[in-house]
Design an enzyme around this catalytic site. Structure first.
Site, PDB file in Angstrom:
ATOM      1  N   GLY A 145       0.815  -1.218   0.000  1.00  0.00           N
ATOM      2  CA  GLY A 145       0.000   0.000   0.000  1.00  0.00           C
ATOM      3  C   GLY A 145       0.846   1.264   0.000  1.00  0.00           C
ATOM      4  N   GLY A 187      -0.025   5.644   5.179  1.00  0.00           N
ATOM      5  CA  GLY A 187       0.737   4.778   6.076  1.00  0.00           C
ATOM      6  C   GLY A 187       1.938   4.147   5.393  1.00  0.00           C
ATOM      7  N   GLU A 189     -18.126  17.303   2.792  1.00  0.00           N
ATOM      8  CA  GLU A 189     -17.292  18.033   1.836  1.00  0.00           C
ATOM      9  C   GLU A 189     -17.825  17.902   0.413  1.00  0.00           C
ATOM     10  OE1 GLU A 189     -13.505  16.367   2.925  1.00  0.00           O
ATOM     11  OE2 GLU A 189     -13.060  18.058   4.269  1.00  0.00           O
TER      12      GLU A 189
END
Lengths: 446, 446
Positions: free
Chosen positions: A10, A14, A168
């Site tokens: 990924g 992170g 948003e």
């Protein structure tokens, strides 16, 4: 002594942070896409305020000067703990000494996966460009219909989920719909456009303090958003959705509710929580293996009160740094201090000059919160070039109300043989050249 | 006295200029897309140096402050001269008092339309994004293959057509392939990449002077492009093409040869030249109708030597202005001076700091020509915001060799049910989420 091999699954907040922070090891960073995506601004690509290239950077370029980091664009199919390797779709399996699992999350349809077809989510650039194009085309067709037959059917956008993403999106859509697009579509009237925000709980932005929730709701209403609280979606069809027992007609439903961790995690064979996250140890490892870490949205990591940390970027970034340090220092399991999240607060924007911010005891709303939001997000962008571009786009939009990325290009109207041939092109990439308008227009016979 | 209705087909250089220059009339501007595209820089989107939004502007926004200009996004199917109206795909027919036909041109496959599937052209943003994605994915897969099996098959790009478009594509591809992408793909070697430019005539850039053609060819060779002159394509297949009697294996063929005017013109029922252009009168009208004009690539307009003017932007722009003036002043047919093209010269770029320029007797090449090219193109961009963005992208690229738009996002690797469902989504827009890699990689069994 050979370098240990650190494999990171990924390239989000992170994984990227961890890859940047690990030294003295061979790092393999795997992502399904070729880029790191700045997700907090993804909704702006969906509403045509920003371009994809403004908020995404090729991973290879980020690590161009880090020869110890190898980037692989592929999909991880499973993790084999016993053999200490991961299996991929198009590459050979890759072995690891240390594994950091940071695959992120998707939306959860609460068991109704069939809804996804009519109510797509917003997680990737492909999602955002798709939604943007759909929105722009909807305006074009509504304008054509008004021109053709003089009356129009209301264009209704429904956003499911009153958390930051939903708020948003709703605020941005309302603003762009009414202020930026309005002048461009002279035949459309203000009340041709309806924007509905559906939230199952009793307030929007449930993670914020109640007074900020109220301010956000008020700001949304001023922008023309209709908010339905305490409302659950019971059904989604091709032509609309059921909110409780009420049917709302809409072909523009966006799903921004619920989180479900990547399905990759099931191959670990460990207990998962209701959202599919894996419960990690205090040092972010899985039970029985002190060198397999799970971070970010995929990890169920409890705070001091026992509640799981939220799936937001600062959590993933801090976890990435924490894990990288353990790896750098080769800290033995019994020597590790538990991970502690330093709460950096939360921000959510409703639109131009309207936002809410909650940092510790500080509460801000309105213009000051919005400026803070802009500054924070611009500086979190990882490339100077992007900071300049995004800042300039926002300044331009603030001054002119002309969102910078309102280009429809996937839909090209090509008649006859040429588009037929393309439609059947099955070799290689399929090109989207024959998009069918989502709203039917009565054709006038001549 | 009612305003006359001026209908303009096409929002390219010719149509846009005309629409901006006509006053005191109702103008209807029709285009298949929602934007004006700055085609000279399209090849930079295809090679990932620029983003789509940098070189395209919504037509509605351009005319936001011109209430007498109505923008319609639709496709014109035919022109009915007798009834003085045009028929469209999704809207009612539109009548006209004055008609300006500026639909532009496509590439010509010289009768072999089936070749288009394997050798797409570069005329629209959709084309450019498709080619960009294909190129980026090809690099990713070549890298994976080298990693997997240690050797690689050469990645060959073939560009057919040695005019400005082909030269600019080849130069840009070579540069980006070798210099910008090279550092990002550590497993690829320089000679894994081959770029071939195929031209039927005896020199590239045949419209320029021979010495500039020679300079351009030398610059291309220095960048690693192989040029084949006096070479005609005799066949194109899924796995490569026949150049004369030689077969070249390639799954990345780009067609940049030949021009064919829009098929819409046939509905006018008038004589067309070999490229499908309509021969216009000295005042750019069609025979028998002094208020139907044809301008830009679609018009066969003879220069003083009897040769047709080239299909380049400055010609279309000048014709647009000329026609708008006739309309403004309502000049009677026998009072009209013929259109005269004021030659503004030609520019073509080969890559970073390499270009050729020919203006009257002035010949420039190398860095000075490139700077001129940059300045001219930036100032021809029609929006200040775009000038800033494009200029900044070029400065960034010049300094860092990192093209700004190398994002793969149409291809998202999503396994299982989810992508299956999307693949079958036939409602509304079809989303491209299941792109098949164009180059097969040997899968290693585990």
């Amino acid at each position: 002594m050979p370098h240990k091999q650190v494999v990171i699954i990924g390239g989000g907040f992170g994984g990227l942070t961890a890859a940047q922070s690990v030294h003295d090891a061979d790092v393999v960073l795997i992502d399904r896409t070729n880029h790191h995506l700045f997700q907090p601004l993804l909704y702006q690509v969906a509403t045509s305020a920003l371009s994809p290239g403004d908020i995404a950077w090729p991973l290879r370029t980020i690590f161009r000067r880090h020869p110890h980091v190898r980037v692989v664009m592929d999909e991880v199919l499973s993790i084999d703990r016993a053999a200490r390797l991961i299996r991929l779709r198009d590459s050979r399996p890759i072995g690891f000494d240390v594994l950091i699992v940071a695959p992120g999350s998707r939306h959860s349809y609460f068991g109704h996966d069939a809804w996804e077809e009519s109510a797509p989510g917003l997680k990737t650039l492909a999602d955002a460009v798709y939604l943007r194009e759909k929105m722009l085309l909807a305006f074009e067709e509504a304008e054509r219909r008004r021109m053709a037959i003089g009356t129009g059917e209301r264009l209704t956008f429904v956003i499911v989920g009153g958390g930051p993403t939903g708020v948003e999106l709703a605020g941005s859509l309302a603003e762009i719909g009414r202020k930026a697009m309005g002048p461009d579509f002279p035949n459309l009237r203000l009340n041709d456009l309806a924007i509905l925000l559906v939230e199952g709980g009793s307030r929007v932005l449930p993670g914020f303090s109640p007074d900020l929730s109220a301010k956000a709701a008020a700001a949304l209403k001023r922008k023309g958003v209709t908010i339905k609280l305490n409302s659950l979606v019971s059904e989604i069809r091709a032509d609309g959705l059921m909110i409780g027992s009420e049917f709302v007609r809409s072909t523009h439903i966006i799903w921004a509710a619920g989180n479900r961790a990547s399905p990759l995690l099931t191959s670990l064979g460990l207990p998962q929580d209701g959202s599919g996250r894996i419960k990690v140890q205090p040092d972010l490892t899985i039970p029985e293996d002190p060198w397999i870490f799970i971070i970010g949205d995929a990890a169920h990591c409890a705070d001091p009160d026992g509640n799981p940390l939220p799936g937001i970027a600062p959590v993933a970034v801090q976890q990435g740094r924490y894990v990288a340090r353990l790896i750098r220092e080769e800290t033995a399991p019994d020597q590790r201090r538990p991970f502690v999240y330093a709460d950096q607060g939360m921000l959510a924007t409703i639109g131009r000059a309207q936002a809410v911010a909650q940092i510790g005891l500080l509460r801000l709303s309105g213009l000051s919160a919005w400026l803070l939001w802009c500054v924070v997000h611009v500086f979190l962008l990882i490339e100077f070039r992007s900071r300049v571009r995004v800042m300039s786009e926002w300044v331009w939009y603030y001054l002119t109300f002309k969102p910078g990325a309102r280009i429809i290009y996937m839909k090209t109207r090509q008649a006859g043989e040429e588009s037929e041939r393309r439609r059947r092109a099955s070799r290689g990439l399929t090109r989207k050249t024959d998009v069918v308008p989502t709203e039917k227009i009565e054709k006038q016979a001549m």
